[in-house]
Design a protein around this motif. Structure first.
Motif, mmCIF file in Angstrom:
data_model
loop_
_atom_site.group_PDB
_atom_site.id
_atom_site.type_symbol
_atom_site.label_atom_id
_atom_site.label_comp_id
_atom_site.label_asym_id
_atom_site.label_seq_id
_atom_site.Cartn_x
_atom_site.Cartn_y
_atom_site.Cartn_z
ATOM 1 N N GLU A 1 0.819 -1.214 0.000
ATOM 2 C CA GLU A 1 0.000 0.000 0.000
ATOM 3 C C GLU A 1 0.854 1.266 0.000
ATOM 4 N N ALA A 2 2.158 1.124 -0.138
ATOM 5 C CA ALA A 2 3.058 2.269 -0.007
ATOM 6 C C ALA A 2 2.922 3.236 -1.178
ATOM 7 N N ALA A 3 3.166 4.494 -0.900
ATOM 8 C CA ALA A 3 3.114 5.530 -1.933
ATOM 9 C C ALA A 3 3.998 6.688 -1.507
ATOM 10 N N PRO A 4 4.515 7.469 -2.453
ATOM 11 C CA PRO A 4 5.297 8.648 -2.078
ATOM 12 C C PRO A 4 4.465 9.644 -1.274
ATOM 13 N N VAL A 5 5.090 10.248 -0.283
ATOM 14 C CA VAL A 5 4.470 11.349 0.448
ATOM 15 C C VAL A 5 4.382 12.545 -0.487
ATOM 16 N N ARG A 6 3.287 13.291 -0.394
ATOM 17 C CA ARG A 6 3.094 14.465 -1.238
ATOM 18 C C ARG A 6 3.300 15.736 -0.413
ATOM 19 N N ASP A 7 3.947 16.740 -1.028
ATOM 20 C CA ASP A 7 4.108 18.018 -0.341
ATOM 21 C C ASP A 7 2.876 18.892 -0.568
ATOM 22 N N GLU A 8 2.921 20.141 -0.119
ATOM 23 C CA GLU A 8 1.751 21.008 -0.201
ATOM 24 C C GLU A 8 1.308 21.273 -1.628
ATOM 25 N N SER A 9 2.239 21.187 -2.570
ATOM 26 C CA SER A 9 1.889 21.412 -3.984
ATOM 27 C C SER A 9 1.373 20.156 -4.664
ATOM 28 N N GLY A 10 1.394 19.028 -3.940
ATOM 29 C CA GLY A 10 0.955 17.770 -4.524
ATOM 30 C C GLY A 10 2.057 16.979 -5.190
ATOM 31 N N SER A 11 3.281 17.490 -5.149
ATOM 32 C CA SER A 11 4.408 16.785 -5.758
ATOM 33 C C SER A 11 4.978 15.774 -4.768
ATOM 34 N N PRO A 12 5.598 14.694 -5.272
ATOM 35 C CA PRO A 12 6.216 13.741 -4.345
ATOM 36 C C PRO A 12 7.356 14.400 -3.589
ATOM 37 N N ARG A 13 7.488 14.081 -2.301
ATOM 38 C CA ARG A 13 8.594 14.633 -1.539
ATOM 39 C C ARG A 13 9.825 13.786 -1.789
ATOM 40 N N VAL A 14 10.803 14.403 -2.395
ATOM 41 C CA VAL A 14 12.068 13.755 -2.719
ATOM 42 C C VAL A 14 13.192 14.650 -2.226
ATOM 43 N N GLY A 15 14.417 14.125 -2.236
ATOM 44 C CA GLY A 15 15.542 14.974 -1.905
ATOM 45 C C GLY A 15 15.583 16.183 -2.822
ATOM 46 N N THR A 16 16.014 17.316 -2.312
ATOM 47 C CA THR A 16 16.106 18.500 -3.162
ATOM 48 C C THR A 16 17.349 18.467 -4.043
#
Length: 509
Positions: free
Chosen positions: A323-338
């Protein structure tokens, strides 16, 4: 006198607010009284791959020569490891590192870069500093520049850009031993949620063996796991690989960020040239059969792959990720390393060759009189230890791993790894350290890089006090450097000391 008078002057300029860069600032402040320091950070956040890159899993290996285990590295790494654990919240760690810079009274210019240097009598005399901008996923440089003068320069970056601009002799990637100049696979770290920890902990393969290694860090009660190589041939992962031929999913390394969210180190990107971003894309060259990606292009394509439904399907092929999925930030984008997690870029190699070679790390001894590293003992600045691990250079093909034997013992890290004869006032505790590509398999991990950073900062202090260039230290100055590392920076320089610490009560190792 410099041909172009500086707009501002410092005692020391540190290029890169990476963990070794901040370790250098910290040890400089501990070993010297009041030097002025400028930190030029080409990234928007501090911490390099350990924070901006979100690689929040200290790659450590305990040494157990007498049946009792301890970590061989001291100094800045030991401080950060003991206060925040092996798995850490990247935001909290970044805040800790910013406080280190504040305590050192360092002037920090984030999202700025060096575009040119002036060389006078073989020394780096000054550097031009410009602000960076980012638009449509690509990095550009501002037009206004400031010329900065300094007595000592430190390249603690992951790109080796300052060393390159200063015309330091460099090899690229595996060029010193392999068939080409490819650099180790890069990664983009992804924050995921809805991971089934019970399944992670209990999953077994067809032979009944655990799929993952797991532990809970006692400092922050964060969970870590690694493994899952049994899944990399799953149909969904094969489909992802077919769709994205420059990428792959490897076995997991994962560490908890907070609240059941884990940063996962699994997505690999091949043939990325970490020296360059979009500003210098024209410099990329790989031959007729390959065109490397610069950092900006690789990053944007990795983010696009993560947004593809085939990535989620591939991710869910691992046990515990149903059931895993990427966490989304406030803009709806996946949270990844910057930033990308780069593993390798360049290696300094002057007329003396490399200071640390494969033979030193493969046959390191148990003490100063044995092993291939005994010749490094007199100028040691610390100890390095890890497996000889590289994560590959191409998705397939011979010569990918170099077939190295795991080291049994820590290696003495010599002062010469930091110095360049051609540029005597430059120290290189970052990726441009004078370490061969195969020795880099071990020394590239953050605990060892912090050892290099501590050494560079203390060396800058000795250089300023003695009015000498770092590459011109004599035996007495090396002795003074070692004393300052032990007394002011809590560095570990001797394997005997590791044994003594292992036999004493440990707060966390």
């Amino acid at each position: 006198m410099a041909a172009h008078p500086p707009d501002v002057a410092y005692d020391v300029v540190v290029y890169g607010a990476t963990m070794p860069g901040i370790a250098a600032v910290r040890s400089l402040r501990a070993a010297a009284d009041g030097p002025s320091v400028l930190v030029v950070n080409p990234q928007r956040e501090v911490g390099g791959i350990g924070c901006a890159g979100a690689q929040n899993f200290w790659d450590v290996r305990a040494w157990s020569p007498d049946g009792q285990s301890s970590l061989p590295q001291g100094g800045s790494f030991r401080r950060w490891y003991r206060t925040q654990g092996q798995a850490y919240d990247v935001d909290r760690m970044a805040a800790t590192l910013r406080r280190e810079l504040d305590r050192a009274d360092a002037d920090v210019r984030s999202f700025h870069d060096i575009t040119d240097v002036t060389i006078e009598n073989g020394r780096i005399d000054s550097a031009v500093l410009v602000p960076l901008e980012r638009s449509d996923g690509e990095t550009t440089a501002g037009e206004s520049g400031v010329r900065v003068d300094a007595d000592v320069f430190v390249d603690a970056s992951e790109s080796g850009r300052l060393a390159r601009l200063a015309d330091v002799p460099l090899t690229v990637g595996r060029a010193d031993w392999g068939p080409d100049d490819r650099q180790m696979a890069a990664s983009l770290m992804v924050l995921v949620e809805d991971v089934d920890w019970d399944r992670i902990r209990d999953a077994t393969d067809a032979a009944g063996d655990p799929v993952y290694g797991t532990t809970v860090d006692p400092v922050e009660d964060k969970r870590l796991f690694w493994g899952g190589e049994q899944s990399v041939t799953a149909d969904a992962i094969t489909e992802f690989r077919d769709a994205f031929p420059r990428m792959d999913l490897k076995a997991m390394n994962a560490a908890e960020q907070a609240d059941g969210q884990f940063w996962i180190n699994s997505l690999l990107l091949y043939d990325v040239d970490g020296r360059y971003d979009a500003r210098e894309r024209r410099r990329l060259s790989g031959g007729p059969d390959r065109t490397p990606w610069d950092r900006d292009r690789a990053y944007e394509r990795a983010v696009a792959a993560i947004e593809d439904s085939r990535f989620r399907a591939a991710l869910r092929a691992f046990p515990g990720f149903g059931e895993a999925a990427p966490v989304r930030d406030e803009s709806g984008s996946p949270r990844v390393g910057t930033e990308l997690y780069l593993r390798e870029t360049v290696h300094a190699r002057d007329d003396r060759g490399f200071a640390v070679e494969r033979r030193h790390v493969e046959t390191a001894g148990e003490g100063p009189e044995t092993g291939g590293d005994r010749e490094l003992y007199e100028e040691r600045i610390g100890l390095g230890y890890y497996w000889l691990d590289n994560n590959g250079y191409a998705r397939t093909g011979p010569g990918n791993n170099g077939a190295l034997k795991p080291a049994d013992n820590p290696v003495y890290v010599p002062y010469g790894a930091l110095t360049i004869d051609r540029r005597p006032n430059l120290l290189v505790p970052g990726y441009a350290a004078r370490v061969s590509s195969q020795a880099w398999f071990e020394l590239r991990v953050l605990p060892n890089l912090c050892v290099l950073g501590d050494g560079a900062g203390a060396a800058a202090a000795v250089a300023l006090d003695g009015d000498a260039d770092p590459a011109a230290f004599d035996g007495e100055m090396i002795d003074e450097l070692q004393d300052r590392l032990r007394e002011d920076c809590d560095a570990v320089l001797d394997k005997r000391t590791v044994r003594e610490r292992a036999s004493a009560p440990q707060a966390h190792d």
